[in-house]
Design an enzyme around this catalytic site. Sequence first.
Site, PDB file in Angstrom:
ATOM      1  N   LYS A 248       1.663   9.322 -17.578  1.00 24.82           N
ATOM      2  CA  LYS A 248       0.684  10.576 -17.634  1.00 24.82           C
ATOM      3  C   LYS A 248      -0.683  10.150 -16.684  1.00 24.82           C
ATOM      4  O   LYS A 248      -0.905   8.870 -16.739  1.00 24.82           O
ATOM      5  CB  LYS A 248       0.117  11.104 -18.833  1.00 24.82           C
ATOM      6  CG  LYS A 248      -0.751  10.058 -19.622  1.00 24.82           C
ATOM      7  CD  LYS A 248      -1.067  10.679 -21.194  1.00 24.82           C
ATOM      8  CE  LYS A 248      -2.212  11.318 -21.109  1.00 24.82           C
ATOM      9  NZ  LYS A 248      -3.348  10.654 -21.406  1.00 24.82           N
TER      10      LYS A 248
ATOM     11  N   ASP B  94      -6.342  15.622 -22.435  1.00 22.75           N
ATOM     12  CA  ASP B  94      -5.755  13.921 -22.497  1.00 22.75           C
ATOM     13  C   ASP B  94      -4.897  13.810 -23.698  1.00 22.75           C
ATOM     14  O   ASP B  94      -4.060  13.080 -23.671  1.00 22.75           O
ATOM     15  CB  ASP B  94      -7.098  13.379 -22.709  1.00 22.75           C
ATOM     16  CG  ASP B  94      -7.038  11.695 -22.852  1.00 22.75           C
ATOM     17  OD1 ASP B  94      -6.128  11.350 -21.961  1.00 22.75           O
ATOM     18  OD2 ASP B  94      -7.614  11.033 -23.738  1.00 22.75           O
TER      19      ASP B  94
ATOM     20  N   HIS C 234       3.755   8.065 -24.447  1.00 22.09           N
ATOM     21  CA  HIS C 234       4.183   6.993 -25.345  1.00 22.09           C
ATOM     22  C   HIS C 234       4.157   7.323 -26.747  1.00 22.09           C
ATOM     23  O   HIS C 234       4.623   6.411 -27.489  1.00 22.09           O
ATOM     24  CB  HIS C 234       3.033   5.717 -24.870  1.00 22.09           C
ATOM     25  CG  HIS C 234       1.501   6.205 -25.719  1.00 22.09           C
ATOM     26  ND1 HIS C 234       0.588   6.861 -24.953  1.00 22.09           N
ATOM     27  CD2 HIS C 234       1.045   5.652 -26.732  1.00 22.09           C
ATOM     28  CE1 HIS C 234      -0.544   6.822 -25.804  1.00 22.09           C
ATOM     29  NE2 HIS C 234      -0.221   6.104 -26.609  1.00 22.09           N
TER      30      HIS C 234
ATOM     31  N   GLU D 174      -9.923   9.014 -33.055  1.00 23.42           N
ATOM     32  CA  GLU D 174     -10.069   7.689 -32.517  1.00 23.42           C
ATOM     33  C   GLU D 174     -11.490   7.261 -32.679  1.00 23.42           C
ATOM     34  O   GLU D 174     -12.329   8.343 -33.021  1.00 23.42           O
ATOM     35  CB  GLU D 174      -9.761   8.035 -30.989  1.00 23.42           C
ATOM     36  CG  GLU D 174      -8.386   8.050 -30.624  1.00 23.42           C
ATOM     37  CD  GLU D 174      -8.094   7.945 -29.120  1.00 23.42           C
ATOM     38  OE1 GLU D 174      -7.676   6.948 -28.649  1.00 23.42           O
ATOM     39  OE2 GLU D 174      -8.382   8.888 -28.318  1.00 23.42           O
TER      40      GLU D 174
ATOM     41  N   LYS E 111     -12.810  11.783 -29.883  1.00 26.82           N
ATOM     42  CA  LYS E 111     -13.156  10.116 -29.533  1.00 26.82           C
ATOM     43  C   LYS E 111     -14.508  10.000 -30.715  1.00 26.82           C
ATOM     44  O   LYS E 111     -15.177  10.972 -31.099  1.00 26.82           O
ATOM     45  CB  LYS E 111     -13.646  10.054 -28.331  1.00 26.82           C
ATOM     46  CG  LYS E 111     -12.379  10.388 -27.121  1.00 26.82           C
ATOM     47  CD  LYS E 111     -11.648   9.091 -26.869  1.00 26.82           C
ATOM     48  CE  LYS E 111     -10.898   9.175 -25.720  1.00 26.82           C
ATOM     49  NZ  LYS E 111      -9.598   8.295 -25.972  1.00 26.82           N
TER      50      LYS E 111
ATOM     51  N   HIS F 119       0.671  14.560 -26.484  1.00 24.18           N
ATOM     52  CA  HIS F 119       0.726  13.770 -27.549  1.00 24.18           C
ATOM     53  C   HIS F 119       1.005  14.811 -28.912  1.00 24.18           C
ATOM     54  O   HIS F 119       2.024  14.882 -29.484  1.00 24.18           O
ATOM     55  CB  HIS F 119      -0.300  12.528 -27.871  1.00 24.18           C
ATOM     56  CG  HIS F 119      -0.340  11.502 -26.796  1.00 24.18           C
ATOM     57  ND1 HIS F 119       0.614  11.314 -25.934  1.00 24.18           N
ATOM     58  CD2 HIS F 119      -1.554  10.976 -26.423  1.00 24.18           C
ATOM     59  CE1 HIS F 119       0.068  10.417 -24.926  1.00 24.18           C
ATOM     60  NE2 HIS F 119      -1.359  10.317 -25.222  1.00 24.18           N
TER      61      HIS F 119
ATOM     62  N   ASP G 273       0.813  -1.224  -0.155  1.00 22.54           N
ATOM     63  CA  ASP G 273      -0.194  -0.160   0.073  1.00 22.54           C
ATOM     64  C   ASP G 273       0.935   1.028  -0.067  1.00 22.54           C
ATOM     65  O   ASP G 273       1.571   1.556   0.881  1.00 22.54           O
ATOM     66  CB  ASP G 273      -0.887  -0.047   1.221  1.00 22.54           C
ATOM     67  CG  ASP G 273      -1.679   1.446   1.494  1.00 22.54           C
ATOM     68  OD1 ASP G 273      -1.513   2.137   0.464  1.00 22.54           O
ATOM     69  OD2 ASP G 273      -2.441   1.489   2.500  1.00 22.54           O
TER      70      ASP G 273
HETATM   71  C1  BG6 Z   1      -3.935   8.142 -24.192  1.00 19.36           C
HETATM   72  C2  BG6 Z   1      -5.207   8.883 -23.954  1.00 19.36           C
HETATM   73  O1  BG6 Z   1      -2.954   9.045 -23.701  1.00 19.36           O
HETATM   74  O2  BG6 Z   1      -3.650   7.881 -25.573  1.00 19.36           O
HETATM   75  C3  BG6 Z   1      -6.288   7.827 -24.567  1.00 19.36           C
HETATM   76  O3  BG6 Z   1      -5.486   8.992 -22.445  1.00 19.36           O
HETATM   77  C4  BG6 Z   1      -6.081   7.664 -25.934  1.00 19.36           C
HETATM   78  O4  BG6 Z   1      -7.861   8.513 -24.194  1.00 19.36           O
HETATM   79  C5  BG6 Z   1      -4.520   7.089 -26.195  1.00 19.36           C
HETATM   80  O5  BG6 Z   1      -6.985   6.490 -26.352  1.00 19.36           O
HETATM   81  C6  BG6 Z   1      -4.364   6.981 -27.586  1.00 19.36           C
HETATM   82  O6  BG6 Z   1      -3.153   6.393 -27.846  1.00 19.36           O
HETATM   83  P1  BG6 Z   1      -2.982   5.400 -29.157  1.00 19.36           P
HETATM   84  O7  BG6 Z   1      -1.600   4.955 -28.926  1.00 19.36           O
HETATM   85  O8  BG6 Z   1      -4.015   4.527 -29.264  1.00 19.36           O
HETATM   86  O9  BG6 Z   1      -3.113   6.337 -30.231  1.00 19.36           O
END
Ligand code: BG6
Length: 476
Positions: A141, A228, A171, A209, A327, A233, A87
């Site tokens: 994040k 987000d 990422h 997305e 989205k 990104h 924990d």
């Molecule tokens: C994340 C977001 O950082 O990236 C998500 O929090 C999003 O909402 C995701 O869906 C998208 O990543 P990728 O690699 O699928 O484009």
Amino acid sequence: MTSKAHTLLLFGATGDLSRRMLLPSLCALHAEHLVSENLRIVGTARSELTDLEFRNFAREALEKFLPAERRGSMAEFLNRLHYQQLDVTTPEGYMELAEKAGPGEDLAIFLSTAPSLFKPTIEGLAGAGLAGEGARISLEKPLGTDLASSCEINDAVATAFPEERIFRIDHYLGKETVQNLLALRFANLMFEPLWRSQYIDHVQITVAETVGLESRVDFYDDAGALRDMVQNHMLQLLALVAMEPPTSFTANAVRDEKVKVLRALRPVEASEVVTGQYRGGASNGKIVPGYDEELGRDSDTETFVALKAHVDNWRWRGVPFYLRTGKRLHERVTEIIVQFKCVPHSIFPSARMKPNKLVIGIQPQENIQLNMMTKVPGIDQEGMVLRSVPLDIAMPDAFSDKHKRIAYERLLLDLIEGDQTLFVRRDEVEAQWNWIDSVRATWLAEGITPKTYSAGSWGPSAAIALAERDGVSWHE
Ligand code: BG6
């Protein structure tokens, strides 16, 4: 920091990111012998698990999320895994963790937990001697919800780890084509002279997305598309497109150039931003509910944002950067479009000239295309007939023997090896938040609320108008 970690300590080891991305990435690195045979992976989380139970959890994750041909010897990989229940908010338990992790030298720590847990975790690690000189820490994040909260997180981490041992994950920087953008710009002579306002009309960055809220209702409703996706990104993509050539491909040289771009972002005006929220519609051939229905209540959170950004420096004066993300859009696509200007004078009066366009496809297609004018074969009595034809300059076929990697493979390997080039530095994150806060301040001051759009569309029509007003069409 160059020494390789011998132990990887994974906080949040039973969480979703660990299942879907981290464990599969580590197994793939293992299968390709990219990590040392001695690397041990110690998972930790709140649940009571034995090593064996954690290994079973990992096996299921690998079977689900890593293609069989990439798993190598799974049994050998699973043997690297150990588990310690913890924990993180109570100091007890860290000593046991330290025993399991071994000496604090050459230790890589990955925090895939809620940011509210970062502070007690850092204190616990430091108290147990796990933040010594050989230890580096990686943070997932969201790193804050605005500049102030991000500074708080950064300050808390800085009490135990100096900046050269902090690895902030975005990422997108681990994605192959994102790195290829650097190769395209800085390993080829031909683009750099043209890469400026004299020859570039505008840049578009789309991260679309098809998914909706998934299981992240509370997190997403507090965040919204701007925080987000754009804060991290998309601004990283913009910085890579707009940065000056760094002197070397090393962590500080690259990040010094990116941060200059992030600091040069001009605050947007109210007319330069459109937000949206999806309603029910059809996505990927399925009828899907609206955001408000998924949430079970009304909300002002944006699931879509389109912006016109400006980088105020010599190179980019007068070149708009159109960004959009959302989205439940029409298709899943991440791409960067560099739209060049028309030739200054056409010698082909009968031809409809189209300016060159560079399309950098990040996902699902990893490809780079340059649209060029070319002669249509034939005898043209009325004058030469020209057409814009795509030239694939990085065809997937050229590298057909290479499989697609998970972005975290690259990042975990760099963390283990201590290379910060693809991680975000504190001043970058803070410059990103600074600009994002200014965008939010504008829309709050101007009372901008999300316009609705149907799931499966390209967002609210106002987003199309945002570009069309300047004579620009979104690339679709
Ligand atoms: C994340 C977001 O950082 O990236 C998500 O929090 C999003 O909402 C995701 O869906 C998208 O990543 P990728 O690699 O699928 O484009």
